[in-house]
Design a protein around this motif. Structure first.
Motif, PDB file in Angstrom:
ATOM      1  N   ARG A   1       0.855  -1.195   0.000  1.00 38.94           N
ATOM      2  CA  ARG A   1       0.000   0.000   0.000  1.00 38.94           C
ATOM      3  C   ARG A   1       0.881   1.231   0.000  1.00 38.94           C
ATOM      4  N   MET A   2       0.567   2.182  -0.850  1.00 41.05           N
ATOM      5  CA  MET A   2       1.263   3.462  -0.920  1.00 41.05           C
ATOM      6  C   MET A   2       0.312   4.585  -0.516  1.00 41.05           C
ATOM      7  N   ASP A   3       0.832   5.503   0.300  1.00 36.56           N
ATOM      8  CA  ASP A   3       0.064   6.684   0.687  1.00 36.56           C
ATOM      9  C   ASP A   3       0.853   7.938   0.350  1.00 36.56           C
ATOM     10  N   LEU A   4       0.160   8.939  -0.148  1.00 36.26           N
ATOM     11  CA  LEU A   4       0.803  10.194  -0.484  1.00 36.26           C
ATOM     12  C   LEU A   4       1.285  10.910   0.773  1.00 36.26           C
ATOM     13  N   PRO A   5       2.327  11.727   0.653  1.00 35.02           N
ATOM     14  CA  PRO A   5       2.786  12.497   1.810  1.00 35.02           C
ATOM     15  C   PRO A   5       1.781  13.579   2.204  1.00 35.02           C
ATOM     16  N   PHE A   6       1.950  14.109   3.406  1.00 36.99           N
ATOM     17  CA  PHE A   6       1.134  15.206   3.936  1.00 36.99           C
ATOM     18  C   PHE A   6      -0.337  14.821   4.079  1.00 36.99           C
ATOM     19  N   ALA A   7      -0.576  13.528   4.329  1.00 35.79           N
ATOM     20  CA  ALA A   7      -1.932  13.024   4.562  1.00 35.79           C
ATOM     21  C   ALA A   7      -2.866  13.357   3.393  1.00 35.79           C
TER      22      ALA A   7
ATOM     23  N   ALA B   1      13.322  15.694   2.587  1.00 37.29           N
ATOM     24  CA  ALA B   1      13.117  14.741   1.493  1.00 37.29           C
ATOM     25  C   ALA B   1      12.189  13.607   1.924  1.00 37.29           C
ATOM     26  N   ASP B   2      12.373  13.112   3.145  1.00 38.81           N
ATOM     27  CA  ASP B   2      11.527  12.027   3.633  1.00 38.81           C
ATOM     28  C   ASP B   2      10.080  12.482   3.808  1.00 38.81           C
ATOM     29  N   ALA B   3       9.899  13.722   4.268  1.00 38.83           N
ATOM     30  CA  ALA B   3       8.544  14.245   4.445  1.00 38.83           C
ATOM     31  C   ALA B   3       7.795  14.304   3.124  1.00 38.83           C
ATOM     32  N   CYS B   4       8.529  14.497   2.026  1.00 40.18           N
ATOM     33  CA  CYS B   4       7.922  14.588   0.694  1.00 40.18           C
ATOM     34  C   CYS B   4       7.817  13.230   0.004  1.00 40.18           C
ATOM     35  N   SER B   5       8.240  12.171   0.685  1.00 40.70           N
ATOM     36  CA  SER B   5       8.246  10.834   0.091  1.00 40.70           C
ATOM     37  C   SER B   5       6.933  10.089   0.330  1.00 40.70           C
ATOM     38  N   VAL B   6       6.713   9.101  -0.487  1.00 33.82           N
ATOM     39  CA  VAL B   6       5.533   8.247  -0.374  1.00 33.82           C
ATOM     40  C   VAL B   6       5.762   7.218   0.728  1.00 33.82           C
ATOM     41  N   GLY B   7       4.774   7.012   1.573  1.00 30.88           N
ATOM     42  CA  GLY B   7       4.844   5.979   2.593  1.00 30.88           C
ATOM     43  C   GLY B   7       4.351   4.652   2.040  1.00 30.88           C
ATOM     44  N   VAL B   8       5.115   3.583   2.283  1.00 33.03           N
ATOM     45  CA  VAL B   8       4.772   2.266   1.725  1.00 33.03           C
ATOM     46  C   VAL B   8       4.782   1.213   2.824  1.00 33.03           C
ATOM     47  N   VAL B   9       3.790   0.374   2.815  1.00 30.39           N
ATOM     48  CA  VAL B   9       3.743  -0.799   3.694  1.00 30.39           C
ATOM     49  C   VAL B   9       3.686  -2.028   2.807  1.00 30.39           C
ATOM     50  N   VAL B  10       4.609  -2.977   3.013  1.00 31.83           N
ATOM     51  CA  VAL B  10       4.693  -4.191   2.203  1.00 31.83           C
ATOM     52  C   VAL B  10       4.372  -5.404   3.075  1.00 31.83           C
ATOM     53  N   HIS B  11       3.576  -6.289   2.550  1.00 27.09           N
ATOM     54  CA  HIS B  11       3.321  -7.579   3.196  1.00 27.09           C
ATOM     55  C   HIS B  11       3.757  -8.663   2.212  1.00 27.09           C
ATOM     56  N   ASN B  12       4.898  -9.286   2.501  1.00 23.15           N
ATOM     57  CA  ASN B  12       5.370 -10.382   1.662  1.00 23.15           C
ATOM     58  C   ASN B  12       4.594 -11.655   1.977  1.00 23.15           C
ATOM     59  N   SER B  13       4.407 -12.474   0.992  1.00 19.90           N
ATOM     60  CA  SER B  13       3.653 -13.706   1.199  1.00 19.90           C
ATOM     61  C   SER B  13       4.358 -14.666   2.138  1.00 19.90           C
TER      62      SER B  13
END
Length: 223
Positions: free
Chosen positions: A47-53, A194-206
Motif C-alpha cells: 500500500r502506498m500513501d501520499l505524503p502530507f496526509a 526529502a523524507d517528508a515529501c516521500s511516499v509511505g509504503v507498507v509491504v506484506h510479503n507472502s
C-alpha cells in the motif's frame, strides 16, 4: 504518533512498483481509501500513501500516483526535529526551504553515582534538557508564527511533546507521521525534508511480515 515505515521518493515510485512486480509476479493495482494498493500473483501486497496526509483519487497507475506525490508538498509548511542533543526547524514552500535553524544543546548522559550526587546530576540534566526544548520552541515560534500549512515532526517523542506543549505552538497543524531521525544536524534536516515529501509504503510479503526503513534506488521490497 506512529513512526514512518518505508519511504520512497516520488521519482522512484514507478521503478519501485516495477521491481515489486519483477519479484512477485503480475500485480493488480487498485485505489482504495485514498491510497494505491497492489496485489501480486504470489500473494504479496503493498500500500502506498501520499505524503502530507493527501488522499489519492486518480487512476490505479504508478506514474499517475507518482505525479500526484510530486505535487503534494504544500505552499507553506514546516519541519520540526527535536532530540535531547539538538533541534532543527525549517519552513518550506513546496520543496524549497525559505528559512531554517539548527541548534545543538549539551545534555549530560546518565551517571552511575548514587545518593545526593545522583539527585543533583539528575536535576542538572533535567534543567539542560528543559533549556534545549525551550530554545527549540522559541525558534519554532519565530519561524512558524504565521504558518498556513502542516508541520512534519521527527525525533524523540517525549522531546517533541515537551516542545509542542508550548502554548505559542498549540495552533500548529502537526501531522501524525513522525520521522525517525538521529540528533538533528543540517544534513539530517535536509534528509528529513526529502523524507517528508516521500511516499509511505507498507509491504506484506507472502512469506513474511513487512519491513521498515528507507528505500534504496533499486530496492523493491527489501529482500
Amino acid at each position: 504518533m506512529p513512526d514512518a515505515g518505508l519511504l520512497v521518493p516520488p521519482d522512484r515510485v514507478q521503478r519501485w512498483v516495477e521491481n515489486f512486480q519483477g519479484r512477485h509476479g503480475t500485480t493488480a493495482l487498485t485505489v482504495l481509501d485514498g491510497g494505491l494498493e497492489g496485489s501480486a500473483s504470489d500473494g504479496s501486497t503493498f500500500r502506498m500513501d501520499l505524503p502530507f496526509a493527501t488522499r489519492y483519487a486518480g487512476l490505479p497507475d504508478a506514474s499517475a500516483f507518482a505525479a500526484a506525490a510530486r505535487t503534494a508538498p504544500p505552499a507553506d509548511w514546516g519541519v520540526l526535529l527535536v532530540r535531547k542533543g539538538g533541534f532543527a526547524v525549517a519552513r518550506l514552500s513546496g520543496t524549497r526551504t525559505s528559512a531554517s535553524k539548527v541548534g545543538q544543546r549539551h545534555v549530560q548522559g546518565r551517571t552511575k553515582a548514587g545518593g545526593q550526587s545522583q539527585q543533583r546530576f539528575a536535576r542538572r540534566r533535567d534543567n539542560q534538557a528543559r533549556q534545549a526544548f525551550e530554545a527549540a520552541a522559541d525558534h519554532a515560534v519565530r519561524l512558524f508564527g504565521d504558518l498556513a500549512g502542516p508541520v512534519v515532526t521527527g525525533g524523540d517523542a517525549s522531546a517533541l511533546e515537551a516542545v509542542l506543549e508550548d502554548p505559542r505552538l498549540r495552533a500548529l497543524q502537526v501531522l501524525q507521521r513522525r520521522l525517525p531521525v538521529p540528533d538533528p544536524r543540517r544534513a539530517v534536516m535536509e534528509q528529513a525534508v526529502a523524507d517528508a515529501c516521500s511516499v509511505g509504503v507498507v509491504v506484506h510479503n507472502s512469506d513474511g511480515p513487512s519491513w521498515p526503513g528507507r528505500s534504496s534506488a533499486d530496492g523493491a521490497d527489501g529482500r
